[in-house]
Design a protein around this motif. Structure first.
Motif, PDB file in Angstrom:
ATOM      1  N   UNK B 207      17.603  18.422 -40.539  1.00  0.00           N
ATOM      2  CA  UNK B 207      17.192  18.766 -41.903  1.00  0.00           C
ATOM      3  C   UNK B 207      17.678  17.725 -42.913  1.00  0.00           C
ATOM      4  N   UNK B 208      18.673  16.927 -42.525  1.00  0.00           N
ATOM      5  CA  UNK B 208      19.152  15.898 -43.449  1.00  0.00           C
ATOM      6  C   UNK B 208      18.180  14.726 -43.508  1.00  0.00           C
ATOM      7  N   UNK B 209      17.529  14.429 -42.377  1.00  0.00           N
ATOM      8  CA  UNK B 209      16.615  13.282 -42.343  1.00  0.00           C
ATOM      9  C   UNK B 209      15.563  13.353 -43.460  1.00  0.00           C
ATOM     10  N   UNK B 210      14.817  14.457 -43.591  1.00  0.00           N
ATOM     11  CA  UNK B 210      13.835  14.477 -44.678  1.00  0.00           C
ATOM     12  C   UNK B 210      14.483  14.366 -46.052  1.00  0.00           C
ATOM     13  N   UNK B 211      15.663  14.974 -46.218  1.00  0.00           N
ATOM     14  CA  UNK B 211      16.326  14.901 -47.524  1.00  0.00           C
ATOM     15  C   UNK B 211      16.661  13.452 -47.852  1.00  0.00           C
ATOM     16  N   UNK B 212      17.130  12.719 -46.849  1.00  0.00           N
ATOM     17  CA  UNK B 212      17.480  11.323 -47.065  1.00  0.00           C
ATOM     18  C   UNK B 212      16.237  10.497 -47.357  1.00  0.00           C
ATOM     19  N   UNK B 213      15.170  10.754 -46.584  1.00  0.00           N
ATOM     20  CA  UNK B 213      13.938   9.996 -46.802  1.00  0.00           C
ATOM     21  C   UNK B 213      13.401  10.243 -48.202  1.00  0.00           C
ATOM     22  N   UNK B 214      13.558  11.475 -48.643  1.00  0.00           N
ATOM     23  CA  UNK B 214      13.114  11.824 -49.988  1.00  0.00           C
ATOM     24  C   UNK B 214      13.905  11.050 -51.034  1.00  0.00           C
ATOM     25  N   UNK B 215      15.212  10.993 -50.815  1.00  0.00           N
ATOM     26  CA  UNK B 215      16.075  10.292 -51.763  1.00  0.00           C
ATOM     27  C   UNK B 215      15.728   8.803 -51.793  1.00  0.00           C
ATOM     28  N   UNK B 261       5.007  13.744 -43.029  1.00  0.00           N
ATOM     29  CA  UNK B 261       6.224  13.437 -42.272  1.00  0.00           C
ATOM     30  C   UNK B 261       7.369  14.364 -42.689  1.00  0.00           C
ATOM     31  N   UNK B 262       7.523  14.534 -43.998  1.00  0.00           N
ATOM     32  CA  UNK B 262       8.587  15.432 -44.467  1.00  0.00           C
ATOM     33  C   UNK B 262       8.363  16.845 -43.954  1.00  0.00           C
ATOM     34  N   UNK B 263       7.108  17.268 -44.013  1.00  0.00           N
ATOM     35  CA  UNK B 263       6.770  18.623 -43.582  1.00  0.00           C
ATOM     36  C   UNK B 263       7.115  18.801 -42.106  1.00  0.00           C
ATOM     37  N   UNK B 264       6.724  17.823 -41.280  1.00  0.00           N
ATOM     38  CA  UNK B 264       7.015  17.961 -39.844  1.00  0.00           C
ATOM     39  C   UNK B 264       8.511  17.977 -39.591  1.00  0.00           C
ATOM     40  N   UNK B 265       9.244  17.142 -40.316  1.00  0.00           N
ATOM     41  CA  UNK B 265      10.689  17.131 -40.119  1.00  0.00           C
ATOM     42  C   UNK B 265      11.292  18.476 -40.490  1.00  0.00           C
ATOM     43  N   UNK B 266      10.805  19.058 -41.585  1.00  0.00           N
ATOM     44  CA  UNK B 266      11.312  20.365 -41.989  1.00  0.00           C
ATOM     45  C   UNK B 266      10.951  21.437 -40.969  1.00  0.00           C
ATOM     46  N   UNK B 267       9.709  21.417 -40.491  1.00  0.00           N
ATOM     47  CA  UNK B 267       9.290  22.383 -39.472  1.00  0.00           C
ATOM     48  C   UNK B 267      10.134  22.235 -38.224  1.00  0.00           C
TER      49      UNK B 267
END
Lengths: 277, 288, 307
Positions: B207-215, B261-267
């Protein structure tokens, strides 16, 4: 004229007449029958014990009568349950709510989770009164104080303003009993009311239930896995095992002359004190 | 039904979750596309084609071109490399720092634990994104420093989760039994504590990966992250915004790549959480 | 309760002091000064500017001077905006950021809470599924994607709202929506999760056993407990909205604090960065305190342990 006939009919009818109740649960896509073909009759003022080991379907049948089973996953497969002539399993949710609040009271197993931690004792007691009678807040409060005193809670006026977390387990169960009996219901359902309590408190709560029941003339269904409790409290017993009635009869009959193998085994399993003296 | 090991049971549960499996498949596809895709495409990521500026999707440029005549697809794939690299590297940094910090605090306990957690609380009070921006100001806008900066901020929650888990394991009887048996300390940590940590660590890491990518994308969007001519999804979205009325595809494609990509990571993360750590309260990150 | 507030505010002082110190030295570690531009200034001008702002003094002297000013509530002159003090800049832009953040906050709560409650009530039905899917999608739509999409769809496509500025209500519509929608998705998820947890508890069964109506059970018994996590989130969320609006402010060209902060980061406007960071820190502390008080009000068990 018809009114008179109705009254006679009601007098002749038992308080609760359950016929062929069946309940099932869906678990992991599989349907499992937890109560099968349960029938019994309860007369006004009588105490009926539903006895069985855990998972035998005793609590589920009570919740089904009250319409409190979460559906799905639970499903009432069939049967009828006449309470004062009304079928509890068919009646509308709204009507059932009215009956539940006014004519039936229930005491649950775990007093630590059955009271809302976010509301004061007083507001939880009073809301049932206010919802089902046209009592004002002041009158409701007086009635609540009276009810708390009747279940042996001192300083009731002060304690009404307190939250559940400052009450001990036994005290909370007293509050639950006061709440269940507040509107003088004809039927009280006690679902393992003492299982979560200390042994000394258990005895107090049981005798409290018995005295209140006698004072108000309420009929009671007592759900328990404890044969000792059942013997002490009940007029008649129903022995359940895996959702089916194993044996039914008066408490004396089951204790002194058990018919089924299961009842005999259960009685043999009750530890007895060796005679020392 | 035969009895399954906890791992097999988790895998069964994960497989039964269509969102999580779909997310995993999409991620696999996206990552391999970003990794090997550019080798098969004729255009370079900085090559400009002045005969085809701001063009829509065509046979020559599958997803169109930008204002400088660069192929959008190639830039998207290269940008994806950066985004994934930052995402995984920064998560790795936060994972390692958080794991050691949290495990040490939780295992040692007492005063050390109190002070370490007070320190973490202090860092929590700092404005998050602002700290990263400050760090990028200080250390320049090199992208390797970028993920160090992000990782340095993201480890806090990881440390908290690990510490809570270690504390709860420490309380359990099997561990007390191990201590009473006189097992050496490293063996207790290695055999009894670490295996029980993987669940929450993997879940929170995912769950951190999408947060980091977002940042990272946010910073790049603001111009404080990856610097041109290198591309990143944040930059591409920013470029798309400037020309969105003229050629909306320049905004839509990067947005689509990024959000899917973010959605898949969150799922994936939520699927893993339900399978590995069902009681946990780990929530997905709030977006900036 | 008052004791708690005072204690927490006293605790905030060392935190703010540490933030000030840390940011001060971090920024002075950075290569390049505030007047280090693409087009170099002549050495004389640079020297004069440095002398004017006291940048030639040793760090420790500059630090002491800064702290001294800070004690008097002075954040110093802005290097990037000659002739303006940081106090002035903040006074102009903070109200804008606060207003934007507040509107977005109110929007996210008004939209998120009722939808979340209703989704929990209708668990597994289509309404719940739609809400859950849309909110998950919303979490993956960052503001810098949502903003342009709303611009494209609403402002350019339908002619609703303006794409830049901060004057009329039409100017405010799109930024507030952009900032609020993502957070509304988060509020919805939290509300739904919290409500589901509470609705499965025994005391809800007790309430239903009393024959109370569905609405009473939902609003009197379940909502309080169900909203605890939302309240715990709403305080930090408000500070996140006020301090995290720099993307939206940049996209929509809103003269708020966040835009100043981003520009200050570009221009190495030391004093402005320090001032805004401190202010952000203070805002976060105050809002977290407010959130804790709100939680105590909702949860009687916490009330005891906090005092």
């Amino acid at each position: 004229m018809t009114h008179w006939i109705l009254k006679v009919k009601l007098k002749l009818m038992p308080l609760l007449d359950v016929q062929h109740l069946s309940v099932s649960f869906v678990h992991n896509g599989q349907r499992k029958h937890v109560v099968q073909d349960l029938s019994f009759v309860l007369e006004p003022g009588e105490t009926l014990g539903l006895v069985g080991e855990s998972g035998s379907g005793k609590s589920v049948s009570c919740l089904a009568l009250l319409g409190l089973l979460p559906q799905p996953p639970a499903k009432v497969e069939g049967g009828r349950a006449f309470f004062e002539g009304i079928d509890l399993l068919q009646v509308s949710e709204k009507r059932l709510g009215k009956i539940r609040g006014q004519s039936m009271g229930i005491v649950f197993q775990d007093p630590s989770s059955s009271l809302n931690p976010y509301l004061t004792i007083g507001s939880q007691l009073a809301e049932g009164l206010i919802a089902h009678t046209n009592m004002g807040r002041r009158a409701a409060r007086l009635k609540c104080i009276e009810a708390l005193e009747a279940v042996g809670i001192a300083d009731a006026g002060v304690r009404l303003n307190e939250y559940p977390h400052v009450f001990s387990g036994g005290m909370r169960q007293r509050v639950m009993i006061a709440m269940a009996l507040l509107l003088n219901p004809q039927l009280l359902i006690a679902d393992e009311p003492t299982t979560a309590l200390d042994v000394t408190v258990q005895a107090q709560i049981l005798s409290l239930l018995k005295t209140r029941q006698a004072a108000l003339g309420t009929a009671m269904i007592l759900v328990t896995h404890d044969l000792g409790v059942a013997a002490r409290m009940c007029d008649r017993l129903i022995l359940l095992r895996q959702g089916k009635v194993e044996e039914a009869g008066t408490a004396e009959a089951i204790f002194y002359a058990p018919q089924s193998l299961y009842a005999k085994e259960l009685l043999a399993a009750v530890p007895t004190l060796p005679a020392i003296v | 039904m035969s009895t399954l090991s906890p791992r097999q049971e988790a895998w069964m549960q994960f497989k039964a979750n269509p969102c999580a499996v779909g997310g995993l498949c999409f991620l696999g596809f996206m990552m391999s596309a970003c990794l090997i895709g550019p080798f098969f495409l004729v255009h370079g990521y900085a090559a400009q084609h002045f005969d085809a500026v701001n063009q829509g999707p065509s046979m020559r440029f599958w997803l169109g071109t930008d204002a400088l005549g660069r192929d959008l697809l190639v830039r998207l794939l290269y940008g994806g490399r950066i985004s994934f690299a930052v995402g995984f590297a920064a998560t790795g940094v936060s994972l390692i720092v958080g794991l050691f910090f949290g495990a040490f605090a939780g295992y040692t306990g007492g005063k050390v634990d109190t002070w370490m957690m007070r320190f973490a609380d202090f860092l929590y009070a700092l404005p998050f994104t602002i700290l990263v921006i400050l760090l990028t100001v200080v250390f320049g806008r090199h992208f390797i420093l970028l993920f160090v900066a992000i990782g340095a901020v993201e480890w806090l929650t990881m440390a908290r989760i690990v510490r809570a888990q270690v504390l709860s394991i420490k309380m359990q009887e099997f561990l007390q039994a191990a201590v009473l048996l006189g097992l050496p300390r490293y063996q207790i940590i290695w055999k009894h504590i670490l295996p029980n940590l993987w669940g929450p660590v993997i879940v929170y890491g995912t769950l951190t990966v999408p947060a980091v990518m977002l940042l990272e994308a946010t910073l790049s969007f603001l111009g404080l992250g990856v610097q041109p001519p290198m591309s990143s999804w944040g930059i591409l979205i920013h470029d798309g915004v400037t020309v969105m009325e003229l050629c909306p595809w320049a905004l839509l494609f990067p947005t689509l790549f990024f959000c899917l990509t973010l959605l898949s990571l969150n799922f994936l993360g939520e699927g893993l959480r339900d399978a590995l750590d069902p009681q946990s309260k780990i929530e997905t990150h709030a977006a900036t | 309760m008052l004791q708690l507030i005072i204690r927490r505010l006293l605790q905030a002082i060392p935190v703010l002091f540490l933030i000030a110190t840390a940011t001060f030295f971090l920024i002075h570690l950075a290569p390049g000064g505030p007047f280090h531009q693409e087009r170099p200034l002549s050495p004389q001008v640079l020297e004069a500017l440095n002398a004017h702002y006291g940048l030639n003094d040793p760090w420790i002297v500059q630090y002491g001077r800064y702290l001294n000013h800070l004690l008097h509530g002075e954040l110093g002159p802005s290097y990037g905006h000659p002739g303006h003090t940081v106090n002035e800049l903040i006074a102009q832009s903070l109200p804008v950021s606060i207003e934007l953040g507040l509107w977005a906050w109110v929007f996210s709560l008004i939209v998120g809470i009722p939808l979340g409650v209703w989704a929990a009530e209708k668990q597994h039905r289509w309404f719940d599924r739609v809400c859950s899917t849309v909110s998950t999608l919303g979490l993956c739509l960052p503001t810098f994607v949502l903003g342009p999409l709303l611009m494209l769809g609403l402002a350019v496509g339908l002619g609703i709202g303006n794409v830049c500025g901060w004057g009329s209500w039409e100017d405010r519509l799109l930024p507030v929506l952009t900032l609020g929608l993502v957070h509304a998705a988060y509020v919805l998820r939290l509300t739904r999760g919290g409500m589901l947890e509470v609705l499965n508890q025994d005391f809800i069964r007790t309430a239903r056993a009393k024959g109370l109506s569905g609405w009473t059970v939902l609003f009197k018994h379940a909502l309080r407990g169900g909203l605890l996590s939302v309240v715990a989130f709403a305080g930090p969320q408000l500070s996140a909205l006020v301090t995290g609006s720099f993307v939206v402010e940049t996209i929509f060209h809103i003269p708020g604090l966040g835009r100043h902060f981003v520009q200050a980061a570009f221009n190495r406007d030391y004093t402005l960065i320090l001032g805004t960071t401190l202010l952000y820190g203070a805002l976060i502390i105050v809002m977290n305190l407010m959130a804790d008080l709100m939680q105590a009000w909702l949860n009687p068990r916490l009330r005891v342990s906090m005092l």
